[in-house]
Design a protein around this motif. Sequence first.
Motif, PDB file in Angstrom:
ATOM      1  N   UNK A 161     -10.539   0.262 -14.518  1.00  0.00           N
ATOM      2  CA  UNK A 161      -9.349  -0.588 -13.726  1.00  0.00           C
ATOM      3  C   UNK A 161     -10.028  -1.238 -12.538  1.00  0.00           C
ATOM      4  N   UNK A 162      -8.979  -2.807 -12.233  1.00  0.00           N
ATOM      5  CA  UNK A 162      -9.476  -3.913 -11.274  1.00  0.00           C
ATOM      6  C   UNK A 162      -8.287  -3.920 -10.848  1.00  0.00           C
ATOM      7  N   UNK A 163      -8.115  -4.262  -9.437  1.00  0.00           N
ATOM      8  CA  UNK A 163      -7.825  -4.115  -8.163  1.00  0.00           C
ATOM      9  C   UNK A 163      -8.194  -5.381  -7.993  1.00  0.00           C
ATOM     10  N   UNK A 164      -6.627  -6.255  -8.451  1.00  0.00           N
ATOM     11  CA  UNK A 164      -7.183  -7.452  -7.720  1.00  0.00           C
ATOM     12  C   UNK A 164      -6.571  -7.823  -5.971  1.00  0.00           C
ATOM     13  N   UNK A 165      -7.825  -8.319  -5.957  1.00  0.00           N
ATOM     14  CA  UNK A 165      -7.467  -7.840  -3.809  1.00  0.00           C
ATOM     15  C   UNK A 165      -6.668  -8.540  -3.071  1.00  0.00           C
ATOM     16  N   UNK A 166      -6.422 -10.269  -4.349  1.00  0.00           N
ATOM     17  CA  UNK A 166      -6.194 -11.555  -3.834  1.00  0.00           C
ATOM     18  C   UNK A 166      -4.566 -11.008  -4.317  1.00  0.00           C
ATOM     19  N   UNK A 167      -4.267  -9.967  -4.789  1.00  0.00           N
ATOM     20  CA  UNK A 167      -2.970  -9.668  -4.490  1.00  0.00           C
ATOM     21  C   UNK A 167      -2.061  -8.967  -3.260  1.00  0.00           C
ATOM     22  N   UNK A 168      -3.321  -8.782  -2.090  1.00  0.00           N
ATOM     23  CA  UNK A 168      -2.451  -8.148  -1.000  1.00  0.00           C
ATOM     24  C   UNK A 168      -1.975  -9.485  -0.383  1.00  0.00           C
ATOM     25  N   UNK A 169      -2.280 -10.216  -0.196  1.00  0.00           N
ATOM     26  CA  UNK A 169      -1.383 -11.807   0.375  1.00  0.00           C
ATOM     27  C   UNK A 169      -0.278 -11.343   0.655  1.00  0.00           C
ATOM     28  N   UNK A 170       0.275 -10.863  -0.995  1.00  0.00           N
ATOM     29  CA  UNK A 170       2.047 -10.947  -1.655  1.00  0.00           C
ATOM     30  C   UNK A 170       1.822  -8.756  -1.275  1.00  0.00           C
ATOM     31  N   UNK A 171       1.237  -8.361  -1.754  1.00  0.00           N
ATOM     32  CA  UNK A 171       0.957  -7.224  -1.275  1.00  0.00           C
ATOM     33  C   UNK A 171      -0.038  -5.885  -0.488  1.00  0.00           C
ATOM     34  N   UNK A 172       0.503  -6.509   1.563  1.00  0.00           N
ATOM     35  CA  UNK A 172      -0.989  -5.414   1.850  1.00  0.00           C
ATOM     36  C   UNK A 172      -1.195  -4.216   2.165  1.00  0.00           C
ATOM     37  N   UNK A 173      -2.346  -4.386   2.271  1.00  0.00           N
ATOM     38  CA  UNK A 173      -2.522  -2.403   2.765  1.00  0.00           C
ATOM     39  C   UNK A 173      -2.596  -1.503   1.864  1.00  0.00           C
ATOM     40  N   UNK A 174      -3.679  -0.915   1.799  1.00  0.00           N
ATOM     41  CA  UNK A 174      -3.585   0.148   0.953  1.00  0.00           C
ATOM     42  C   UNK A 174      -3.638   1.651   1.744  1.00  0.00           C
ATOM     43  N   UNK A 175      -3.415   2.402   0.809  1.00  0.00           N
ATOM     44  CA  UNK A 175      -3.853   3.971   1.380  1.00  0.00           C
ATOM     45  C   UNK A 175      -4.478   5.343   0.526  1.00  0.00           C
ATOM     46  N   UNK A 176      -5.294   5.713   0.693  1.00  0.00           N
ATOM     47  CA  UNK A 176      -5.685   6.784  -0.001  1.00  0.00           C
ATOM     48  C   UNK A 176      -5.688   7.775   1.071  1.00  0.00           C
ATOM     49  N   UNK A 177      -4.784   8.606  -0.497  1.00  0.00           N
ATOM     50  CA  UNK A 177      -4.295  10.429   0.197  1.00  0.00           C
ATOM     51  C   UNK A 177      -4.818  11.509  -0.636  1.00  0.00           C
ATOM     52  N   UNK A 178      -5.362  13.047  -0.212  1.00  0.00           N
ATOM     53  CA  UNK A 178      -5.907  13.645  -1.082  1.00  0.00           C
ATOM     54  C   UNK A 178      -6.058  14.652   0.112  1.00  0.00           C
ATOM     55  N   UNK A 179      -6.404  15.649  -0.370  1.00  0.00           N
ATOM     56  CA  UNK A 179      -6.860  17.105   0.186  1.00  0.00           C
ATOM     57  C   UNK A 179      -8.448  17.313   0.078  1.00  0.00           C
ATOM     58  N   UNK A 180      -8.953  18.154   1.128  1.00  0.00           N
ATOM     59  CA  UNK A 180     -10.297  18.292   0.536  1.00  0.00           C
ATOM     60  C   UNK A 180     -11.279  18.451  -0.513  1.00  0.00           C
ATOM     61  N   UNK A 181     -11.856  17.583  -0.555  1.00  0.00           N
ATOM     62  CA  UNK A 181     -13.238  17.705  -2.250  1.00  0.00           C
ATOM     63  C   UNK A 181     -12.100  16.906  -3.215  1.00  0.00           C
ATOM     64  N   UNK A 182     -11.855  16.433  -2.671  1.00  0.00           N
ATOM     65  CA  UNK A 182     -10.301  15.786  -3.680  1.00  0.00           C
ATOM     66  C   UNK A 182     -10.511  14.446  -4.609  1.00  0.00           C
ATOM     67  N   UNK A 183     -12.508  14.124  -3.458  1.00  0.00           N
ATOM     68  CA  UNK A 183     -12.967  11.835  -4.063  1.00  0.00           C
ATOM     69  C   UNK A 183     -12.516  11.202  -3.231  1.00  0.00           C
ATOM     70  N   UNK A 184     -11.081  11.616  -2.028  1.00  0.00           N
ATOM     71  CA  UNK A 184     -10.816  10.688  -1.673  1.00  0.00           C
ATOM     72  C   UNK A 184     -12.240   9.967  -0.806  1.00  0.00           C
ATOM     73  N   UNK A 185     -13.038  11.012   0.175  1.00  0.00           N
ATOM     74  CA  UNK A 185     -14.094  10.036   0.418  1.00  0.00           C
ATOM     75  C   UNK A 185     -14.888   8.847  -0.413  1.00  0.00           C
ATOM     76  N   UNK A 186     -15.468   9.641  -1.303  1.00  0.00           N
ATOM     77  CA  UNK A 186     -15.639   8.615  -2.641  1.00  0.00           C
ATOM     78  C   UNK A 186     -15.381   8.064  -3.173  1.00  0.00           C
TER      79      UNK A 186
END
Length: 612
Positions: A161-186
């Motif tokens: 899975x490769x996230x195209x960082x350049x597309x943030x110009x058109x679709x900005x900002x990222x949210x990372x959601x998850x409970x404790x122990x879900x791997x969110x911080x990882x």
Amino acid sequence: MQVVGVTTQQEVYIVSRDRKFRINEILVVEDAQLDYPRGEVVESMSYNRLIPMGLDKSLVDAQVIQTLEQIGYDIESDEINLAKLRLYEEAPHPVRTGCAVRLPKFEEVRSLLVKSSPEEGMLLGEIRGTESMGATISPDLKDQVMIMEQGQLRPQWGVPFIFDIKTMQQYPHIGVFGGSGSGKSFGLRVMLEELMKLRIPTMVFDPHFEMDFSERTPGMEDKGIQFTDCYTAVQIGRDVGISFSDLSTRDVTELLGAAGSQLSDAMVNVIQMLHRKRDSFISFSDRVSNLVQALEEGKQGLDRQLQNPELTPTDVQRIHDLKKLLNQFGTLPPSSVKGVHWRLQRLEKAGLFQQDIRAIERGLEQGKLVVVQGSTWVLQVFATYVIGSLYRKRREYKDARMNGEEGRFFPPFVVVTDEAHNFAPKALDSPAKSILKEIAQEGRKYGVFLVLATQRPTLLDETITAQLNTKFVFRTVRGTDIATLREETDLTPEEGKRLPYLRSGDTFVSSAVFGRTIFIRVRCAYTRSPHLSNPFDELKQFAEAQDDKVVSCLLEALPVFETDLVPTVTLVNRECGLSWDVTRLKQELERLARDGKLKKHETPFAVRYDRR
């Protein structure tokens, strides 16, 4: 594999006698009239009519069973594997029932799965359900990531899975959601490693002191780049702070508003009356402090002090200065002046005014990841100042370029924070909320982007949540949070039901770039958190180390008699840095004897402790 039952333009049911379907795998429907549509398995099951267990209400209905019987399946004895296939693109008419279904080759679905190259994008993990295409993946995408499964490293099997960082110009900002122990911080750590790899200036607010990238993950020592020179960690009060003399009256008002509850109109008026351009913290703080004293003494009290014959010329001058302040600002409410003074003292004790933000500016200009560390409260206050200051620098440069002027270059940058609901809570005021909302709504135009992680998406400001065009959704248990995520993403009901049961490190990626939700497993990070050790292992190691130290010290004094413990406890405290008394030493000797580290001898006169 073939299509059965009633079909629609969006979904079809498929069946197989021999092959079990994997959730999220991609299949091709061989319907030439629809140009071989592709779809993703969103629900699967195995069915046997002899053991229905009420499953007739799920994928299997009367029409599906009738179709299976017509094409030769023995419903009474065969185990039948069924799946619901959701097409990637809506078909102009329903798929033909009975047509064959097959696994695709990688090139047939590359455009759906890969939007950038590994060199230019963020390599974040492996797309689940693409393992069957492992043999046909193009060489440039093979062996790009390592995956941690059940505590063991394995090579990449499917499509990265490769996230195209350049597309943030058109679709900005990222949210990372998850409970404790879900791997969110990882997952957040993996994103930061990729930002460092691409040399994208990034500022991270780290309330947990865990964003250290110096220690490598075992087995990943030769993977990725060396991050030592790619990031710098600064601590508020020690390395960075706020240059008070650079603050405008508006900045001071916002900063003091962040130091406690919301400022009253009277307190805002006090700041506007007392603050002067280019004030240092000492000059402004002294003016406020002196006004507090002048208001407490009053004009009559100050006049009485002047009548004291023992006053020195310095004391007389100081009283005249207080009278001058009282004449100038005596109409200000004493309680409001004291409130401003208290907030100033609180910020000073936090060390906010001992440094400036040049270290952060220098790190961003060098394309580094800058980790800003401090307690949650201090980070919130400091974030208000530093994000606003750097955002204005970037905005002024871009506005100057738009007007044909030569402005001082300041690079585009990314702002990252964990526990984002503390920085921008819903329905509550917080220090950094206004600047984060402004960046969420307008930052794209100036090249400033947000990556916000939180365990509680329901508590995050709704305006900001709506602007997060890419969302990584890890395991989430709370029903309110799942409902919020369903509203803010294109997660299907089936995917919503899976959220409480996801394994740590598995995540749904809802991205406007892909136009749909993708299920991935986050790759193994190249580095690991300093807080990774188990606290119970830490407790055991500490206890064993202390026992070894005490026993080593006692060897010099053995044998030790129960009647003569005073010199022994003095020796142990001095050599081991402890503060035991005789009772504690007696208890520890008994425990060491039970554990077999010392030998206890009971005599008619006294108990003796000796070597084993």
